[in-house]
Design a protein around this motif. Structure first.
Motif, PDB file in Angstrom:
ATOM      1  N   LEU A  37      39.269  36.587 -21.609  1.00  0.00           N
ATOM      2  CA  LEU A  37      39.317  35.310 -22.317  1.00  0.00           C
ATOM      3  C   LEU A  37      40.135  34.273 -21.552  1.00  0.00           C
ATOM      4  CD1 LEU A  37      38.581  33.743 -24.895  1.00  0.00           C
ATOM      5  CD2 LEU A  37      40.734  34.565 -25.858  1.00  0.00           C
ATOM      6  N   ILE A  38      41.252  34.680 -21.001  1.00  0.00           N
ATOM      7  CA  ILE A  38      42.093  33.753 -20.238  1.00  0.00           C
ATOM      8  C   ILE A  38      41.355  33.242 -19.003  1.00  0.00           C
ATOM      9  CG2 ILE A  38      44.184  33.595 -18.820  1.00  0.00           C
ATOM     10  CD1 ILE A  38      45.499  35.496 -20.892  1.00  0.00           C
ATOM     11  N   VAL A  39      40.694  34.134 -18.298  1.00  0.00           N
ATOM     12  CA  VAL A  39      39.967  33.716 -17.097  1.00  0.00           C
ATOM     13  C   VAL A  39      38.777  32.836 -17.460  1.00  0.00           C
ATOM     14  CG1 VAL A  39      38.645  34.587 -15.129  1.00  0.00           C
ATOM     15  CG2 VAL A  39      40.774  35.678 -15.753  1.00  0.00           C
ATOM     16  N   LEU A  40      38.098  33.153 -18.547  1.00  0.00           N
ATOM     17  CA  LEU A  40      36.993  32.304 -18.981  1.00  0.00           C
ATOM     18  C   LEU A  40      37.470  30.912 -19.369  1.00  0.00           C
ATOM     19  CD1 LEU A  40      34.686  34.656 -21.053  1.00  0.00           C
ATOM     20  CD2 LEU A  40      34.160  33.502 -18.925  1.00  0.00           C
ATOM     21  N   LEU A  41      38.645  30.821 -20.000  1.00  0.00           N
ATOM     22  CA  LEU A  41      39.185  29.514 -20.355  1.00  0.00           C
ATOM     23  C   LEU A  41      39.537  28.688 -19.121  1.00  0.00           C
ATOM     24  CD1 LEU A  41      41.410  30.369 -23.458  1.00  0.00           C
ATOM     25  CD2 LEU A  41      39.227  29.144 -23.410  1.00  0.00           C
ATOM     26  N   ILE A  42      39.746  29.341 -18.011  1.00  0.00           N
ATOM     27  CA  ILE A  42      39.979  28.625 -16.753  1.00  0.00           C
ATOM     28  C   ILE A  42      38.653  28.282 -16.078  1.00  0.00           C
ATOM     29  CG2 ILE A  42      40.962  28.848 -14.432  1.00  0.00           C
ATOM     30  CD1 ILE A  42      43.141  30.622 -15.714  1.00  0.00           C
ATOM     31  N   GLU A  43      37.689  29.206 -16.119  1.00  0.00           N
ATOM     32  CA  GLU A  43      36.432  29.002 -15.403  1.00  0.00           C
ATOM     33  C   GLU A  43      35.517  27.982 -16.062  1.00  0.00           C
ATOM     34  OE1 GLU A  43      35.965  33.396 -13.385  1.00  0.00           O
ATOM     35  OE2 GLU A  43      34.895  32.950 -15.232  1.00  0.00           O
ATOM     36  N   VAL A  44      35.524  27.890 -17.370  1.00  0.00           N
ATOM     37  CA  VAL A  44      34.627  26.951 -18.058  1.00  0.00           C
ATOM     38  C   VAL A  44      34.923  25.502 -17.672  1.00  0.00           C
ATOM     39  CG1 VAL A  44      34.014  26.047 -20.331  1.00  0.00           C
ATOM     40  CG2 VAL A  44      34.025  28.504 -19.935  1.00  0.00           C
ATOM     41  N   PRO A  45      36.180  25.030 -17.689  1.00  0.00           N
ATOM     42  CA  PRO A  45      36.413  23.646 -17.242  1.00  0.00           C
ATOM     43  C   PRO A  45      36.089  23.421 -15.767  1.00  0.00           C
ATOM     44  CG  PRO A  45      38.293  24.428 -18.495  1.00  0.00           C
ATOM     45  CD  PRO A  45      37.388  25.599 -18.268  1.00  0.00           C
ATOM     46  N   VAL A  46      36.321  24.428 -14.937  1.00  0.00           N
ATOM     47  CA  VAL A  46      35.984  24.287 -13.513  1.00  0.00           C
ATOM     48  C   VAL A  46      34.476  24.128 -13.350  1.00  0.00           C
ATOM     49  CG1 VAL A  46      35.986  25.474 -11.293  1.00  0.00           C
ATOM     50  CG2 VAL A  46      38.041  25.475 -12.690  1.00  0.00           C
ATOM     51  N   ALA A  47      33.698  24.940 -14.055  1.00  0.00           N
ATOM     52  CA  ALA A  47      32.238  24.831 -13.986  1.00  0.00           C
ATOM     53  C   ALA A  47      31.769  23.486 -14.541  1.00  0.00           C
ATOM     54  CB  ALA A  47      31.594  25.986 -14.748  1.00  0.00           C
ATOM     55  N   PHE A  48      32.392  23.022 -15.622  1.00  0.00           N
ATOM     56  CA  PHE A  48      32.039  21.724 -16.189  1.00  0.00           C
ATOM     57  C   PHE A  48      32.323  20.606 -15.191  1.00  0.00           C
ATOM     58  CE2 PHE A  48      33.169  17.949 -18.720  1.00  0.00           C
ATOM     59  CZ  PHE A  48      31.954  17.747 -19.349  1.00  0.00           C
ATOM     60  N   LEU A  49      33.456  20.649 -14.526  1.00  0.00           N
ATOM     61  CA  LEU A  49      33.787  19.625 -13.525  1.00  0.00           C
ATOM     62  C   LEU A  49      32.831  19.669 -12.344  1.00  0.00           C
ATOM     63  CD1 LEU A  49      37.687  19.658 -13.548  1.00  0.00           C
ATOM     64  CD2 LEU A  49      36.162  17.851 -14.338  1.00  0.00           C
ATOM     65  N   LEU A  50      32.430  20.868 -11.918  1.00  0.00           N
ATOM     66  CA  LEU A  50      31.451  20.973 -10.828  1.00  0.00           C
ATOM     67  C   LEU A  50      30.129  20.320 -11.220  1.00  0.00           C
ATOM     68  CD1 LEU A  50      31.948  24.575  -9.429  1.00  0.00           C
ATOM     69  CD2 LEU A  50      32.280  22.435  -8.227  1.00  0.00           C
ATOM     70  N   GLY A  51      29.667  20.604 -12.431  1.00  0.00           N
ATOM     71  CA  GLY A  51      28.422  19.993 -12.891  1.00  0.00           C
ATOM     72  C   GLY A  51      28.538  18.492 -13.040  1.00  0.00           C
ATOM     73  N   LEU A  52      29.649  18.036 -13.572  1.00  0.00           N
ATOM     74  CA  LEU A  52      29.861  16.601 -13.756  1.00  0.00           C
ATOM     75  C   LEU A  52      29.909  15.865 -12.421  1.00  0.00           C
ATOM     76  CD1 LEU A  52      30.385  14.445 -15.925  1.00  0.00           C
ATOM     77  CD2 LEU A  52      32.820  14.840 -15.574  1.00  0.00           C
ATOM     78  N   THR A  53      30.616  16.412 -11.440  1.00  0.00           N
ATOM     79  CA  THR A  53      30.679  15.747 -10.134  1.00  0.00           C
ATOM     80  C   THR A  53      29.328  15.771  -9.435  1.00  0.00           C
ATOM     81  OG1 THR A  53      31.485  17.782  -9.115  1.00  0.00           O
ATOM     82  CG2 THR A  53      33.133  16.151  -9.767  1.00  0.00           C
ATOM     83  N   SER A  54      28.537  16.812  -9.647  1.00  0.00           N
ATOM     84  CA  SER A  54      27.201  16.842  -9.051  1.00  0.00           C
ATOM     85  C   SER A  54      26.303  15.780  -9.650  1.00  0.00           C
ATOM     86  CB  SER A  54      26.566  18.218  -9.242  1.00  0.00           C
ATOM     87  OG  SER A  54      27.277  19.194  -8.536  1.00  0.00           O
ATOM     88  N   VAL A  55      26.404  15.570 -10.952  1.00  0.00           N
ATOM     89  CA  VAL A  55      25.581  14.549 -11.606  1.00  0.00           C
ATOM     90  C   VAL A  55      26.034  13.153 -11.199  1.00  0.00           C
ATOM     91  CG1 VAL A  55      25.045  13.534 -13.857  1.00  0.00           C
ATOM     92  CG2 VAL A  55      24.929  15.997 -13.541  1.00  0.00           C
ATOM     93  N   ILE A  56      27.334  12.921 -11.213  1.00  0.00           N
ATOM     94  CA  ILE A  56      27.855  11.605 -10.840  1.00  0.00           C
ATOM     95  C   ILE A  56      27.546  11.289  -9.385  1.00  0.00           C
ATOM     96  CG2 ILE A  56      29.985  10.289 -10.477  1.00  0.00           C
ATOM     97  CD1 ILE A  56      31.069  11.583 -13.008  1.00  0.00           C
ATOM     98  N   ARG A  57      27.589  12.290  -8.546  1.00  0.00           N
ATOM     99  CA  ARG A  57      27.315  12.109  -7.127  1.00  0.00           C
ATOM    100  C   ARG A  57      25.885  11.631  -6.894  1.00  0.00           C
ATOM    101  NH1 ARG A  57      26.175  15.128  -2.718  1.00  0.00           N
ATOM    102  NH2 ARG A  57      27.483  14.602  -0.943  1.00  0.00           N
TER     103      ARG A  57
END
Length: 147
Positions: A37-57
Motif C-alpha cells: 500500500l505504501i509503495v502504491l501510494l508513491i507510484e500512483v502520483p508518479v504514474a499520474f505525473l508521467l501521463g500528465l506531462t505526456s499529454v501536455i507535451r
C-alpha cells in the motif's frame, strides 16, 4: 537388520531452536500488504505525473505538417523507465520474502508495460501514417491518366 526410528528430525537451518514455530524466511501478509500500500501510494502520483506531462507535451505540436513528424521517443522511454523501476521494486520485494507485495508490484508492472506498448504503437502510427488510397485512373496529383 532392524529399523530404529531416529530421534533427530531434520530442521531448516534458521529454525533449529524453535521446532513448533514457522520459519521467519517469509514475511507475513499484513506486513506485505502495508508495504504494498505504501509503495502504491508513491507510484500512483508518479504514474499520474508521467501521463500528465505526456499529454501536455503533445499540446504544443502543429498537426498540419506536410510530412510525417518524427517518432517521439520521450513518452515511451519515460513509461519504460517507470515499468523498469516497478519491476526492480517487485524483485526486491520477492527477494526480501514479501510475496504479496512483490505480486502486487508485478501486476502494476504488467499494467505499466501495456501502457508503454500502447504509447509506442501510437507514436509509431503517428510517425508512419498510412498512404492515402488512390482510385483507379486518378494519379496522386489529381490528374486523370486514362479514360
Amino acid at each position: 537388520m532392524s529399523f530404529e526410528p531416529s530421534s533427530r528430525i531434520p530442521r531448516l537451518p534458521g529454525n533449529a531452536s524453535r521446532p513448533g514455530k514457522p520459519s521467519d524466511s517469509r514475511g507475513d501478509g499484513f506486513a506485505g500488504g502495508c508495504i504494498s500500500l505504501i509503495v502504491l501510494l508513491i507510484e500512483v502520483p508518479v504514474a499520474f505525473l508521467l501521463g500528465l506531462t505526456s499529454v501536455i507535451r503533445g499540446w504544443g505540436r502543429v498537426d498540419e505538417q506536410t510530412a510525417a513528424p518524427p517518432m517521439d521517443w520521450v513518452p515511451v522511454l519515460w513509461l519504460g523507465g517507470f515499468t523498469l523501476g516497478v519491476l526492480v521494486i517487485a524483485m526486491l520485494f520477492l527477494y526480501s520474502a514479501h510475496p504479496f507485495a512483490g505480486a502486487v508490484q508485478l501486476l502494476v508492472a504488467a499494467i505499466a508495460l501495456c501502457f508503454t506498448i500502447a504509447v509506442w504503437q501510437h507514436q509509431y502510427e503517428r510517425a508512419h501514417p498510412r498512404p492515402l488510397p488512390t482510385r483507379a485512373g486518378i494519379s496522386p496529383s489529381g490528374h486523370v491518366t486514362d479514360r
